[in-house]
Design an enzyme around this catalytic site. Structure first.
Site, PDB file in Angstrom:
ATOM      1  N   ASN A 142       1.007  -1.228  -0.142  1.00  0.00           N
ATOM      2  CA  ASN A 142      -0.176  -0.037  -0.022  1.00  0.00           C
ATOM      3  C   ASN A 142       1.101   1.322  -0.060  1.00  0.00           C
ATOM      4  OD1 ASN A 142      -1.828   1.715   0.217  1.00  0.00           O
ATOM      5  ND2 ASN A 142      -2.975   0.759   2.216  1.00  0.00           N
TER       6      ASN A 142
ATOM      7  N   ARG B  53      -2.263  -2.312  -3.754  1.00  0.00           N
ATOM      8  CA  ARG B  53      -3.677  -1.496  -3.461  1.00  0.00           C
ATOM      9  C   ARG B  53      -3.640  -0.083  -4.340  1.00  0.00           C
ATOM     10  NH1 ARG B  53      -6.165  -0.229   2.122  1.00  0.00           N
ATOM     11  NH2 ARG B  53      -7.972   0.881   1.487  1.00  0.00           N
TER      12      ARG B  53
ATOM     13  N   GLU C  20      -7.585  -6.301   4.411  1.00  0.00           N
ATOM     14  CA  GLU C  20      -7.383  -6.007   3.038  1.00  0.00           C
ATOM     15  C   GLU C  20      -6.301  -6.438   2.181  1.00  0.00           C
ATOM     16  OE1 GLU C  20      -7.700  -2.103   4.696  1.00  0.00           O
ATOM     17  OE2 GLU C  20      -9.205  -1.810   3.372  1.00  0.00           O
TER      18      GLU C  20
END
Ligand code: AMP
Length: 398
Positions: A8, A90, A384
């Site tokens: 991320n 992501r 996630e």
């Protein structure tokens, strides 16, 4: 054993989680903060509660990723970088192009660049991460997972605004939603906890963190969601206002004598929500503590938050013609028994009951409604990175 790293990438930070595949055991996780400064911090958690922390100048993302990969070897987390078979990234906004996670190629990068305006702060940083890993791990499969992709199943009556139709056709003005990876993950976990196929369920998933959104998940698909064209709208958040009448932008520009719309948008994004209403803090823990000491504005901020959540649940109850399960997730959803209890109390007229003891627990999975409750209410920590890892694995096996 194959390894998958999930990334991320933010403008000055980079979070990662390294999984073993196919077991999906987490081998390491960590964060590089303050990239671009002289005192960047790199923290890696690995093995049996081991932790490595370094402070040093990291001038950009290339240096950050290079350092991370070297440390993974030095700390014996991997013996050879070729063990990392895939990287999952992501990405915040995928527009209407991306309906699921996809392998990265030149075309995918070009499309993410084309829609940068949909997430001007996030997508450029995500792209930097993708490019740096491509350079430093050229043999690894690279996959992108989008926060908006899950919401691409919204029917048009739920994604269209009643604005001129050309705004949609020409400029892509519509509801895109956010937190899709989280909503998808917790809806799948909820079905497991309820022991039913997700395709047979009507769920409302409440992602309540610093950013917060609520989604109606009907038969496993996102059916409606509270965030809109950008993540400003929906329920009140840490510093974001949630839904407001857009006319107040022009009104407040005049009143505050500011010249640009972006100044007002900044206030709606950064100076509103818990922080703006309570004047105490953007953190729910501080606001709850202040409210416990009868701070009226803190009490009001909490009332507005609860009320927003109840309104969205009510809307989705009507839209889906009933609800089988409600999920609370993310920082507040997982850790604030007060929030869950308040919402369940509001829904008691529908036959929702509380398992008081289970509801006091934090940060673990559990059914917090009573056995006789008309709706199953659950506390599910979101994951996630795990969801992205699953998508990467599926693409590797294709
Ligand atoms: P997230 O964005 O999911 O990391 O959530 C962060 C937010 O969760 C924080 O800003 C807090 O407001 C909230 N939070 C974390 N722990 C607690 C807690 N024990 N009680 C209430 N809120 C919490």
């Amino acid at each position: 054993m194959r390894k998958i790293i999930v990334i991320n990438s933010g403008s000055s930070s980079l979070k990662f989680k390294l999984f073993e595949s196919p077991s999906k055991n987490v081998l390491a996780s960590g964060l590089i903060e303050r990239i671009g400064l002289d005192d960047s911090i790199i923290t890696i958690k690995y093995g049996d509660k081991k932790k490595h922390r370094e402070v040093q100048a990291i001038k950009d993302h290339t240096v950050a990723v290079d350092l991370l990969l070297q440390l993974l070897k030095k700390l014996d987390i991997v013996t050879d970088l070729n063990e990392i078979s895939a990287v999952g990234h992501r990405v915040v906004a995928g527009g209407e192009y991306f309906k699921k996670s996809v392998p990265v190629d030149g075309n995918v990068i070009k499309k993410i660049e084309d829609i940068i305006e949909l997430a001007p702060l996030h997508n450029p940083a995500n792209l930097v991460g993708i490019k740096v890993f491509k350079k430093l791990l050229p043999n690894a499969l690279s996959v992108v997972a989008f926060d908006t992709a899950f919401h691409q199943t919204l029917p048009e009556e739920n994604f269209m605004y009643s604005t001129p139709y050309d705004w949609y056709k020409e400029y892509g003005v519509r509801r895109y939603g956010a937190h899709g990876i989280s909503h998808r993950y917790v809806s799948l976990r909820a079905a497991e906890l309820m022991g039913k196929p997700v395709e047979d369920l009507k769920l409302v998933t409440c992602h309540l963190g610093a950013g917060a959104s609520i989604t109606a998940v009907k038969n496993g698909k996102s059916f409606d969601t509270s965030m809109g064209f950008t993540p400003l709208t929906g329920i009140q958040m840490a510093t974001r206002s949630g839904d407001v009448d857009v006319s107040l932008v022009a009104y407040m520009m005049k009143k505050l004598k500011v010249k640009s719309v972006s100044e007002i948008l900044y206030m709606l994004n950064k100076e509103s929500g818990f922080l703006g209403v309570s004047g105490v803090s953007l953190d729910m823990r501080d606001v709850e503590a202040a409210a416990a000491k009868n701070n009226k504005r803190a009490e009001l901020a909490i009332k507005l938050f609860y009320n927003d959540i109840v309104k969205y649940i009510g809307q989705y109850y009507m839209e889906m013609k009933g609800i089988d399960g409600i999920v609370f997730t993310a920082g507040i959803g997982e850790n604030s028994p007060e929030t869950r209890e308040a919402i369940m109390n509001e829904l008691s007229f529908l036959g929702v009951t509380i398992d008081k003891e289970e509801n006091t627990k934090r940060g673990t999975e559990g059914i917090v409604s009573g056995k006789d409750s008309s709706i199953t209410v659950m506390r599910i920590p979101t994951d996630e990175e795990y969801m992205i890892c699953c998508d990467v694995e599926a693409l590797m096996n294709k």
